[in-house]
Motif scaffolding. Structure first.
Motif, PDB file in Angstrom:
ATOM      1  N   MET A   1       0.831  -1.194   0.000  1.00  0.00           N
ATOM      2  CA  MET A   1       0.000   0.000   0.000  1.00  0.00           C
ATOM      3  C   MET A   1       0.876   1.259   0.000  1.00  0.00           C
ATOM      4  SD  MET A   1      -3.215   0.604   2.530  1.00  0.00           S
ATOM      5  CE  MET A   1      -4.517  -0.585   2.236  1.00  0.00           C
ATOM      6  N   SER A   2       0.322   2.351  -0.510  1.00  0.00           N
ATOM      7  CA  SER A   2       1.075   3.606  -0.571  1.00  0.00           C
ATOM      8  C   SER A   2       1.410   4.102   0.835  1.00  0.00           C
ATOM      9  CB  SER A   2       0.222   4.662  -1.266  1.00  0.00           C
ATOM     10  OG  SER A   2      -0.998   4.779  -0.562  1.00  0.00           O
ATOM     11  N   GLN A   3       2.269   5.111   0.895  1.00  0.00           N
ATOM     12  CA  GLN A   3       2.598   5.665   2.213  1.00  0.00           C
ATOM     13  C   GLN A   3       1.338   6.280   2.830  1.00  0.00           C
ATOM     14  OE1 GLN A   3       4.542   9.333   2.759  1.00  0.00           O
ATOM     15  NE2 GLN A   3       5.702   8.658   4.526  1.00  0.00           N
ATOM     16  N   PRO A   4       1.092   6.006   4.112  1.00  0.00           N
ATOM     17  CA  PRO A   4      -0.108   6.579   4.721  1.00  0.00           C
ATOM     18  C   PRO A   4      -0.034   8.109   4.743  1.00  0.00           C
ATOM     19  CG  PRO A   4       0.975   5.012   6.213  1.00  0.00           C
ATOM     20  CD  PRO A   4       1.893   5.219   5.068  1.00  0.00           C
ATOM     21  N   LEU A  37      -3.929   6.057   8.210  1.00  0.00           N
ATOM     22  CA  LEU A  37      -4.991   6.524   7.311  1.00  0.00           C
ATOM     23  C   LEU A  37      -4.392   6.744   5.929  1.00  0.00           C
ATOM     24  CD1 LEU A  37      -6.657   9.167   9.685  1.00  0.00           C
ATOM     25  CD2 LEU A  37      -7.353   6.795   9.299  1.00  0.00           C
ATOM     26  N   HIS A  38      -5.066   6.197   4.915  1.00  0.00           N
ATOM     27  CA  HIS A  38      -4.550   6.262   3.544  1.00  0.00           C
ATOM     28  C   HIS A  38      -5.461   7.081   2.642  1.00  0.00           C
ATOM     29  CE1 HIS A  38      -1.432   3.094   3.919  1.00  0.00           C
ATOM     30  NE2 HIS A  38      -2.222   2.656   4.885  1.00  0.00           N
ATOM     31  N   ALA A  39      -4.890   7.658   1.608  1.00  0.00           N
ATOM     32  CA  ALA A  39      -5.682   8.341   0.576  1.00  0.00           C
ATOM     33  C   ALA A  39      -6.617   7.320  -0.066  1.00  0.00           C
ATOM     34  CB  ALA A  39      -4.761   8.939  -0.476  1.00  0.00           C
ATOM     35  N   GLY A  40      -7.849   7.735  -0.345  1.00  0.00           N
ATOM     36  CA  GLY A  40      -8.782   6.883  -1.067  1.00  0.00           C
ATOM     37  C   GLY A  40      -9.257   5.654  -0.306  1.00  0.00           C
ATOM     38  N   LYS A  41      -9.055   5.663   1.012  1.00  0.00           N
ATOM     39  CA  LYS A  41      -9.508   4.530   1.843  1.00  0.00           C
ATOM     40  C   LYS A  41     -10.246   5.061   3.064  1.00  0.00           C
ATOM     41  CE  LYS A  41      -7.110   1.147  -0.193  1.00  0.00           C
ATOM     42  NZ  LYS A  41      -7.840   0.724  -1.367  1.00  0.00           N
ATOM     43  N   LYS A 202     -14.463   9.261  -1.781  1.00  0.00           N
ATOM     44  CA  LYS A 202     -13.287   8.401  -1.602  1.00  0.00           C
ATOM     45  C   LYS A 202     -12.833   7.827  -2.941  1.00  0.00           C
ATOM     46  CE  LYS A 202     -13.766   4.147  -0.172  1.00  0.00           C
ATOM     47  NZ  LYS A 202     -14.324   3.077   0.678  1.00  0.00           N
ATOM     48  N   THR A 203     -13.759   7.219  -3.670  1.00  0.00           N
ATOM     49  CA  THR A 203     -13.343   6.519  -4.892  1.00  0.00           C
ATOM     50  C   THR A 203     -13.067   7.489  -6.039  1.00  0.00           C
ATOM     51  OG1 THR A 203     -15.667   6.135  -5.395  1.00  0.00           O
ATOM     52  CG2 THR A 203     -14.491   4.328  -4.385  1.00  0.00           C
ATOM     53  N   ILE A 207     -10.234  10.991  -1.615  1.00  0.00           N
ATOM     54  CA  ILE A 207     -10.209  11.487  -0.227  1.00  0.00           C
ATOM     55  C   ILE A 207     -10.099  10.285   0.723  1.00  0.00           C
ATOM     56  CG2 ILE A 207     -11.491  12.801   1.514  1.00  0.00           C
ATOM     57  CD1 ILE A 207     -11.130  14.606  -0.807  1.00  0.00           C
ATOM     58  N   GLY A 208      -9.300  10.420   1.758  1.00  0.00           N
ATOM     59  CA  GLY A 208      -9.230   9.390   2.793  1.00  0.00           C
ATOM     60  C   GLY A 208     -10.165   9.760   3.933  1.00  0.00           C
TER      61      GLY A 208
END
Ligand SMILES: Nc1ncnc2c1ncn2[C@@H]1O[C@H](COP(=O)(O)OP(=O)(O)OP(=O)(O)O)[C@@H](O)[C@H]1O
Ligand SMILES: [Mg+2]
Length: 310
Positions: A1-4, A37-41, A202-203, A207-208
């Motif tokens: 997963m990307s960096q939080p 917390l991640h972007a888009g999640k 989000k999708t 936005i996270g």
């Protein structure tokens, strides 16, 4: 997963709670809490009243500092964010949306005013002529009619007001929204609409969300990950579906047993397991004990150990 975007690492928060003459008593509201917390999640932070959910959000938005541990924003400790401009920038990127959609809107101003101000303050438009188009775009995003702009908060329904609050977070350029019980004051019939809007933000916009709720049932609509909290301690966390279908911690099972909907993915558990609410007092007692050890249950599913002897 990307960096939080946000990392909460082992955060402890104690409050001074009086105690009488010349001595202060402290209360540990958070006892070593960690999550990302991640972007888009969406991460759902679930637990009953007083367990420390809002305290987490207040620490992330720098209402007050953590007592121990650290909170990182894109890898940087938020304690270092002190300069006025940096702070304004951070607060625009990490926004809070509250339970009471009325409380955060000024009754004497129109919706246009509520959305125009943040656009200007946070330099979301390069000149004033762009504002009308930007306002239309925001309303369209949150699925409100264009004539909403001329209305006052009291002329809108609760669900519409919450949509305005979400539009306002977008107007300031939020990348992470900490939504503290955003639908709990809304009628059941319009709750799902607001959750669907959060899902779309989000999708489609990446936005996270930190979705704070006491209602485990709504978590599965929008949250890829869930953290179940009790007395300042996260007792079970990871993939939402895994937690709901294969709950391990007695406290998570207690929460699940309180959701009487057999159509939900965890409906079977409610039917096949004993009624946890009968043992609620014992479960609360054991779950409240500080417990440093945890174990992995699945690829992304962890549970804190508990002491049955309590
Ligand atoms: N500023 C404060 N001073 C003293 N105690 C506090 C303070 N803020 C929170 N607490 C205590 O910390 C605990 C956690 O509070 P918090 O508001 O985080 O709970 P919560 O999970 O958001 O509950 P709710 O679902 O009712 O909103 C509570 O026992 C609360 O009384
Ligand atoms: Mg709260």
């Amino acid at each position: 997963m990307s960096q939080p975007i946000i990392q909460v690492n082992n955060v402890v928060k104690t409050f001074n709670v009086g105690g009488g003459f010349a001595k202060t008593e402290t209360f540990r509201a958070l006892q070593g809490v960690s999550f990302n917390l991640h972007a888009g999640k969406t991460l759902a932070l679930v637990g009953e009243s007083g367990c420390g959910k809002s305290t987490c959000a207040r620490l992330i938005t720098k209402v007050y500092p953590a007592t121990e541990g650290e909170i990182l924003y894109r890898g940087r400790n938020i304690n270092e964010i002190t300069k006025r401009k940096e702070l304004l920038d951070y607060r625009s990127k990490v926004q809070m949306v509250f339970q009471d959609p009325f409380g955060s809107l000024n009754p004497t101003h129109t919706i246009a005013h509520h959305l125009t101000r943040p656009l200007k303050i946070h330099n979301q438009v390069s000149d004033a002529s762009q504002i009308p188009a930007k306002l239309d775009e925001l309303l369209d995003l949150v699925e409100l009619a264009p004539d909403t702009l001329g209305k006052f908060p009291h002329q809108l329904s609760g669900g519409q007001r919450q949509r305005v609050n979400l539009a306002r977070a977008l107007a300031v350029g939020a990348e992470m929204i900490l939504a503290d019980e955003p639908t709990s004051m809304l009628d059941v019939s319009i709750r799902l609409g607001v959750l669907n809007l959060m899902q779309k933000m989000k999708t489609e916009l990446g936005i996270g969300f930190l979705y704070i709720t006491h209602d485990l049932a709504t978590a599965h609509y929008i949250a890829e990950e869930t953290a179940v909290m009790y007395k300042g301690q996260i007792v079970e966390w990871g993939d939402t579906q895994s937690i709901l279908r294969n709950a391990q911690h007695p406290y998570t099972k207690l929460l699940i047993s309180a959701v009487p909907d057999p159509d939900l993915p965890f409906g079977n558990l409610v039917q096949s397991e004993p009624d946890y609410s009968v043992n609620a007092d014992k479960i609360r007692k054991t779950s409240g004990i500080l417990q440093p050890e945890s174990r992995q249950v699945g690829p992304n599913h962890f549970v804190r150990l508990w002491d049955n002897a309590a």
